[in-house]
Design an enzyme around this catalytic site. Sequence first.
Site, PDB file in Angstrom:
ATOM      1  NE  ARG A  49      -4.333  -1.481   1.733  1.00 61.24           N
ATOM      2  CZ  ARG A  49      -5.288  -1.863   2.551  1.00 61.24           C
ATOM      3  NH1 ARG A  49      -5.111  -1.801   3.858  1.00 61.24           N
ATOM      4  NH2 ARG A  49      -6.443  -2.267   2.084  1.00 61.24           N
ATOM      5  CE  LYS A  65     -13.253 -10.599   6.061  1.00 61.28           C
ATOM      6  NZ  LYS A  65     -12.684  -9.336   5.573  1.00 61.28           N
ATOM      7  N   GLY A 118      -7.993  -8.496   0.371  1.00 67.90           N
ATOM      8  CA  GLY A 118      -6.688  -8.595   1.025  1.00 67.90           C
ATOM      9  C   GLY A 118      -6.124 -10.004   0.992  1.00 67.90           C
ATOM     10  N   GLY A 129     -12.879  -3.649   1.034  1.00 68.35           N
ATOM     11  CA  GLY A 129     -14.258  -3.188   1.200  1.00 68.35           C
ATOM     12  C   GLY A 129     -14.660  -2.167   0.147  1.00 68.35           C
TER      13      GLY A 129
HETATM   14  P1  ADP Z   1     -10.549 -11.618   0.706  1.00 65.71           P
HETATM   15  O1  ADP Z   1      -9.741 -10.987   1.817  1.00 65.71           O
HETATM   16  O2  ADP Z   1      -9.703 -11.956  -0.494  1.00 65.71           O
HETATM   17  O3  ADP Z   1     -11.752 -10.818   0.360  1.00 65.71           O
HETATM   18  P2  ADP Z   1     -11.922 -13.338   2.569  1.00 65.71           P
HETATM   19  O4  ADP Z   1     -11.436 -12.494   3.677  1.00 65.71           O
HETATM   20  O5  ADP Z   1     -13.375 -13.358   2.276  1.00 65.71           O
HETATM   21  O6  ADP Z   1     -11.095 -13.033   1.223  1.00 65.71           O
HETATM   22  O7  ADP Z   1     -11.536 -14.870   2.834  1.00 65.71           O
HETATM   23  C1  ADP Z   1     -10.199 -15.291   3.048  1.00 65.71           C
HETATM   24  C2  ADP Z   1     -10.165 -16.464   3.995  1.00 65.71           C
HETATM   25  O8  ADP Z   1     -11.055 -17.467   3.584  1.00 65.71           O
HETATM   26  C3  ADP Z   1      -8.809 -17.141   4.061  1.00 65.71           C
HETATM   27  O9  ADP Z   1      -8.254 -16.883   5.312  1.00 65.71           O
HETATM   28  C4  ADP Z   1      -9.116 -18.610   3.858  1.00 65.71           C
HETATM   29  O10 ADP Z   1      -8.455 -19.441   4.781  1.00 65.71           O
HETATM   30  C5  ADP Z   1     -10.594 -18.677   4.112  1.00 65.71           C
HETATM   31  N1  ADP Z   1     -11.254 -19.788   3.449  1.00 65.71           N
HETATM   32  C6  ADP Z   1     -11.345 -20.032   2.141  1.00 65.71           C
HETATM   33  N2  ADP Z   1     -12.005 -21.166   1.897  1.00 65.71           N
HETATM   34  C7  ADP Z   1     -12.372 -21.653   3.087  1.00 65.71           C
HETATM   35  C8  ADP Z   1     -13.093 -22.814   3.510  1.00 65.71           C
HETATM   36  N3  ADP Z   1     -13.567 -23.687   2.620  1.00 65.71           N
HETATM   37  N4  ADP Z   1     -13.289 -22.971   4.826  1.00 65.71           N
HETATM   38  C9  ADP Z   1     -12.803 -22.116   5.725  1.00 65.71           C
HETATM   39  N5  ADP Z   1     -12.118 -21.003   5.389  1.00 65.71           N
HETATM   40  C10 ADP Z   1     -11.896 -20.782   4.093  1.00 65.71           C
HETATM   41 MG    MG Z   2     -10.028 -10.969   3.942  1.00 67.08          MG
END
Ligand code: ADP
Ligand code: MG
Length: 375
Positions: free
Chosen positions: A35, A186, A334, A357
Amino acid sequence: MRTLDDLDVESKRVLVRVDFNVPLDEERNITDDARIQAALPTLRELREKGAAKLILLAHLGRPKGRDEKFSLRPAAERLSELLDVEVALGELDDVPGADVVMIENVRFFEGETKNSSELAERYAALADVYVNDAFGAAHRAHASTEGVAHLLPSAAGRLLEREITTLNGILEDPKRPLVAVVGGAKVTDKIGVLEAFLERADTVLIGGAMCFPFFKAQGHDVGSSLCEEEGIEPARQVMDDAKLELPTDLVAGREFKADTEVRDLDEVDVPDGWMGLDVGPGTAERYTATIAAAGTVFWNGPMGAFELEPFAAGTKAVAEAMAATDATTVVGGGDSAAALAQFGLADRVDHLSTGGGASLELIEGKELPGVKALT
Ligand code: ADP
Ligand code: MG
């Protein structure tokens, strides 16, 4: 939106809102300075255009009042190395004389997150013009992102400009087919994005824990998989959409741990006592083929628990397909960015969004207050 092309900065004191909300380890070393790097083009351009002084505002974490643990000192030091000039850390009522000054964490100040007009006026009093380059904070109407923009001649920095242009570009005029890959943990945060892409994209590929509300809605067993209850009804509403593709095989583990017992499932029913932690190889192959044939790909959310070696393959396959394709590739989130970095592929996509976000809200069609204030 006004940009640096519309703002006269010569001999001016320029207040610049940057996004230096970087991850720190326990010794307060920066573990990823992406960043800070991303703000350099704007800061360099302002200096080249003869700005008299740069005064930077940023937030770090979510401190409750003043707290040294959330000091921006590590960010100021890192910026000083990258820009190769002294960056003095200062206070709102005690701005150092250096050419480049970083004011302490704006969230130390009462009223920042409430968009206090009094605080915005104190910010404005520091400078002649205002530049907002903090895309990652643009979805918040705070004093340093929104309030102050109305009090000085203001414009977007190059990072903010590029984020908005790129994300709007894939929504408004994408090279087709447009493929969205949506995963991560999420789920409820991402329902809006999913809906936006079901309207605009040609194919939406689902992975990560995002798939379990769908499987539950379809009547499958999800075992102890992460499955957000509030996601099930929204999933049911869209699950018959022909654009939507779900995993057809999974990799399951007993626990969320690297040394747990692992099992390949060639269908999507997860037995009791197991959790689905990655998409299976068949799904990965199908998804990578779809990515390879795309004109534009937007990816948000890992396909599995990529931090754990036994469950990284699905995410790695998607990351490699993103790196290999000639399609326009855009990554938001992230953890998705962290996954790309883990596989050494961060510089192989066209655009790595710095705002989790903010990019999701933009795609959902929401107006970002930090951007609106510059329009
Ligand atoms: P981003 O930050 O890219 O938007 P998220 O924060 O929504 O992504 O999700 C990232 C997290 O999702 C990672 O820490 C990963 O371990 C978790 N994750 C992905 N698939 C699964 C799963 N099937 N079960 C539990 N956790 C998961
Ligand atoms: Mg995340």
